[in-house]
Design a protein around this motif. Structure first.
Motif, PDB file in Angstrom:
ATOM      1  N   GLN A  81       0.843  -1.191   0.000  1.00 61.65           N
ATOM      2  CA  GLN A  81       0.000   0.000   0.000  1.00 61.65           C
ATOM      3  C   GLN A  81       0.877   1.239   0.000  1.00 61.65           C
ATOM      4  O   GLN A  81       1.757   1.382   0.837  1.00 61.65           O
ATOM      5  CB  GLN A  81      -0.921   0.008   1.214  1.00 61.65           C
ATOM      6  CG  GLN A  81      -1.949  -1.092   1.165  1.00 61.65           C
ATOM      7  CD  GLN A  81      -2.926  -0.993   2.316  1.00 61.65           C
ATOM      8  OE1 GLN A  81      -2.807  -0.132   3.162  1.00 61.65           O
ATOM      9  NE2 GLN A  81      -3.893  -1.874   2.335  1.00 61.65           N
ATOM     10  N   VAL A  82       0.626   2.099  -0.980  1.00 63.97           N
ATOM     11  CA  VAL A  82       1.354   3.350  -1.110  1.00 63.97           C
ATOM     12  C   VAL A  82       0.310   4.459  -1.190  1.00 63.97           C
ATOM     13  O   VAL A  82      -0.652   4.358  -1.942  1.00 63.97           O
ATOM     14  CB  VAL A  82       2.235   3.355  -2.382  1.00 63.97           C
ATOM     15  CG1 VAL A  82       2.915   4.698  -2.560  1.00 63.97           C
ATOM     16  CG2 VAL A  82       3.242   2.228  -2.332  1.00 63.97           C
ATOM     17  N   GLU A  83       0.518   5.494  -0.429  1.00 66.81           N
ATOM     18  CA  GLU A  83      -0.410   6.623  -0.470  1.00 66.81           C
ATOM     19  C   GLU A  83       0.232   7.772  -1.231  1.00 66.81           C
ATOM     20  O   GLU A  83       1.339   8.190  -0.918  1.00 66.81           O
ATOM     21  CB  GLU A  83      -0.756   7.083   0.941  1.00 66.81           C
ATOM     22  CG  GLU A  83      -1.776   8.187   0.956  1.00 66.81           C
ATOM     23  CD  GLU A  83      -2.194   8.572   2.354  1.00 66.81           C
ATOM     24  OE1 GLU A  83      -2.331   9.784   2.599  1.00 66.81           O
ATOM     25  OE2 GLU A  83      -2.365   7.671   3.188  1.00 66.81           O
ATOM     26  N   ILE A  84      -0.466   8.233  -2.258  1.00 68.29           N
ATOM     27  CA  ILE A  84      -0.014   9.372  -3.055  1.00 68.29           C
ATOM     28  C   ILE A  84      -1.127  10.408  -3.020  1.00 68.29           C
ATOM     29  O   ILE A  84      -2.270  10.110  -3.348  1.00 68.29           O
ATOM     30  CB  ILE A  84       0.285   8.963  -4.513  1.00 68.29           C
ATOM     31  CG1 ILE A  84       1.375   7.912  -4.564  1.00 68.29           C
ATOM     32  CG2 ILE A  84       0.669  10.179  -5.335  1.00 68.29           C
ATOM     33  CD1 ILE A  84       1.606   7.333  -5.941  1.00 68.29           C
ATOM     34  N   ASN A  85      -0.794  11.584  -2.612  1.00 62.66           N
ATOM     35  CA  ASN A  85      -1.770  12.670  -2.553  1.00 62.66           C
ATOM     36  C   ASN A  85      -1.579  13.581  -3.759  1.00 62.66           C
ATOM     37  O   ASN A  85      -0.486  14.091  -3.990  1.00 62.66           O
ATOM     38  CB  ASN A  85      -1.591  13.470  -1.263  1.00 62.66           C
ATOM     39  CG  ASN A  85      -1.884  12.628  -0.048  1.00 62.66           C
ATOM     40  OD1 ASN A  85      -2.970  12.111   0.085  1.00 62.66           O
ATOM     41  ND2 ASN A  85      -0.899  12.469   0.812  1.00 62.66           N
ATOM     42  N   ILE A  86      -2.665  13.767  -4.527  1.00 63.22           N
ATOM     43  CA  ILE A  86      -2.624  14.548  -5.760  1.00 63.22           C
ATOM     44  C   ILE A  86      -3.636  15.688  -5.663  1.00 63.22           C
ATOM     45  O   ILE A  86      -4.762  15.487  -5.218  1.00 63.22           O
ATOM     46  CB  ILE A  86      -2.966  13.664  -6.983  1.00 63.22           C
ATOM     47  CG1 ILE A  86      -1.987  12.487  -7.067  1.00 63.22           C
ATOM     48  CG2 ILE A  86      -2.960  14.481  -8.262  1.00 63.22           C
ATOM     49  CD1 ILE A  86      -2.375  11.450  -8.091  1.00 63.22           C
ATOM     50  N   ALA A  87      -3.221  16.872  -6.080  1.00 63.61           N
ATOM     51  CA  ALA A  87      -4.134  18.012  -6.133  1.00 63.61           C
ATOM     52  C   ALA A  87      -4.113  18.603  -7.531  1.00 63.61           C
ATOM     53  O   ALA A  87      -3.074  18.669  -8.179  1.00 63.61           O
ATOM     54  CB  ALA A  87      -3.719  19.083  -5.122  1.00 63.61           C
ATOM     55  N   SER A  88      -5.279  19.000  -7.999  1.00 57.64           N
ATOM     56  CA  SER A  88      -5.401  19.691  -9.274  1.00 57.64           C
ATOM     57  C   SER A  88      -6.003  21.063  -8.992  1.00 57.64           C
ATOM     58  O   SER A  88      -7.039  21.171  -8.330  1.00 57.64           O
ATOM     59  CB  SER A  88      -6.299  18.898 -10.221  1.00 57.64           C
ATOM     60  OG  SER A  88      -6.401  19.552 -11.454  1.00 57.64           O
ATOM     61  N   PHE A  89      -5.342  22.100  -9.468  1.00 53.91           N
ATOM     62  CA  PHE A  89      -5.727  23.461  -9.127  1.00 53.91           C
ATOM     63  C   PHE A  89      -5.745  24.304 -10.392  1.00 53.91           C
ATOM     64  O   PHE A  89      -4.731  24.462 -11.052  1.00 53.91           O
ATOM     65  CB  PHE A  89      -4.716  24.010  -8.113  1.00 53.91           C
ATOM     66  CG  PHE A  89      -5.041  25.346  -7.523  1.00 53.91           C
ATOM     67  CD1 PHE A  89      -6.305  25.650  -7.049  1.00 53.91           C
ATOM     68  CD2 PHE A  89      -4.059  26.308  -7.414  1.00 53.91           C
ATOM     69  CE1 PHE A  89      -6.589  26.883  -6.483  1.00 53.91           C
ATOM     70  CE2 PHE A  89      -4.320  27.546  -6.846  1.00 53.91           C
ATOM     71  CZ  PHE A  89      -5.592  27.832  -6.386  1.00 53.91           C
ATOM     72  N   ASN A  90      -6.924  24.812 -10.760  1.00 55.69           N
ATOM     73  CA  ASN A  90      -7.044  25.672 -11.933  1.00 55.69           C
ATOM     74  C   ASN A  90      -6.835  27.114 -11.479  1.00 55.69           C
ATOM     75  O   ASN A  90      -7.668  27.685 -10.787  1.00 55.69           O
ATOM     76  CB  ASN A  90      -8.423  25.511 -12.578  1.00 55.69           C
ATOM     77  CG  ASN A  90      -8.527  26.260 -13.879  1.00 55.69           C
ATOM     78  OD1 ASN A  90      -7.845  27.262 -14.100  1.00 55.69           O
ATOM     79  ND2 ASN A  90      -9.378  25.787 -14.761  1.00 55.69           N
ATOM     80  N   ILE A  91      -5.712  27.692 -11.864  1.00 57.91           N
ATOM     81  CA  ILE A  91      -5.388  29.044 -11.404  1.00 57.91           C
ATOM     82  C   ILE A  91      -5.897  30.132 -12.348  1.00 57.91           C
ATOM     83  O   ILE A  91      -5.825  31.294 -12.014  1.00 57.91           O
ATOM     84  CB  ILE A  91      -3.878  29.210 -11.167  1.00 57.91           C
ATOM     85  CG1 ILE A  91      -3.111  29.008 -12.452  1.00 57.91           C
ATOM     86  CG2 ILE A  91      -3.403  28.261 -10.104  1.00 57.91           C
ATOM     87  CD1 ILE A  91      -1.676  29.430 -12.333  1.00 57.91           C
ATOM     88  N   LEU A  92      -6.412  29.776 -13.493  1.00 58.09           N
ATOM     89  CA  LEU A  92      -6.933  30.687 -14.519  1.00 58.09           C
ATOM     90  C   LEU A  92      -5.844  31.622 -15.034  1.00 58.09           C
ATOM     91  O   LEU A  92      -5.318  32.456 -14.313  1.00 58.09           O
ATOM     92  CB  LEU A  92      -8.123  31.505 -14.004  1.00 58.09           C
ATOM     93  CG  LEU A  92      -8.881  32.309 -15.055  1.00 58.09           C
ATOM     94  CD1 LEU A  92      -9.468  31.406 -16.130  1.00 58.09           C
ATOM     95  CD2 LEU A  92      -9.978  33.130 -14.417  1.00 58.09           C
ATOM     96  N   ALA A  93      -5.513  31.441 -16.279  1.00 63.59           N
ATOM     97  CA  ALA A  93      -4.464  32.242 -16.923  1.00 63.59           C
ATOM     98  C   ALA A  93      -4.785  33.731 -16.831  1.00 63.59           C
ATOM     99  O   ALA A  93      -5.941  34.137 -16.940  1.00 63.59           O
ATOM    100  CB  ALA A  93      -4.308  31.821 -18.380  1.00 63.59           C
ATOM    101  N   GLU A  94      -3.759  34.530 -16.621  1.00 66.05           N
ATOM    102  CA  GLU A  94      -3.961  35.980 -16.487  1.00 66.05           C
ATOM    103  C   GLU A  94      -4.570  36.599 -17.742  1.00 66.05           C
ATOM    104  O   GLU A  94      -5.262  37.594 -17.662  1.00 66.05           O
ATOM    105  CB  GLU A  94      -2.643  36.675 -16.133  1.00 66.05           C
ATOM    106  CG  GLU A  94      -2.253  36.474 -14.699  1.00 66.05           C
ATOM    107  CD  GLU A  94      -1.100  37.364 -14.265  1.00 66.05           C
ATOM    108  OE1 GLU A  94      -0.559  38.138 -15.078  1.00 66.05           O
ATOM    109  OE2 GLU A  94      -0.741  37.261 -13.088  1.00 66.05           O
ATOM    110  N   SER A  95      -4.324  36.003 -18.883  1.00 76.22           N
ATOM    111  CA  SER A  95      -4.876  36.558 -20.120  1.00 76.22           C
ATOM    112  C   SER A  95      -6.403  36.462 -20.158  1.00 76.22           C
ATOM    113  O   SER A  95      -7.048  37.169 -20.926  1.00 76.22           O
ATOM    114  CB  SER A  95      -4.271  35.842 -21.331  1.00 76.22           C
ATOM    115  OG  SER A  95      -4.501  34.451 -21.242  1.00 76.22           O
TER     116      SER A  95
END
Length: 121
Positions: free
Chosen positions: A47-61
């Protein structure tokens, strides 16, 4: 599912997290077609625990008052102020996300934000 919230002045950012357990399929489940082979005793799966996050920062344009007409004033003060927004993004990435996740997926990082965010992490 849990929520992490960071506040800076009048603006807030919220990140939702969830967990998923993934286990390898034992070799015997692949159906080798040879039923005469003796079954080996099964060891408990690693058992291996991997924590993943996805974050949409919205392009400045994409951040213009014209494209975000209904944005509340308290958020507009940060969203349309590039210095405040960049500081908030760095604060969120360093204080909440970077230390809690093994893999951090950032969406809509444009050429302007990439060097700034790279320095934060």
């Amino acid at each position: 599912m849990k929520s992490l919230t960071t506040s800076n002045g009048n603006a807030a950012s919220e990140v939702w997290t969830d967990s998923l357990e993934i286990f390898p399929i034992p070799d015997s489940d692949y159906g080798s077609g040879n039923s005469s082979q003796q079954q080996q005793p099964q060891q408990p799966p690693l058992q291996v625990e991997i924590n993943i996050a996805s974050f949409n920062i919205l392009a400045e344009s994409y951040l213009t008052p014209r494209s975000h007409k209904n944005l509340p004033e308290c958020y507009a003060d940060v969203v349309f102020n590039k210095d405040k927004r960049r500081k908030l993004l760095c604060d969120i990435l360093t204080s909440k996300l970077a230390n809690q996740f093994d893999i951090l997926c950032l969406q809509e990082v444009d050429n302007i934000l990439f060097p700034i965010i790279s320095k934060c992490l």
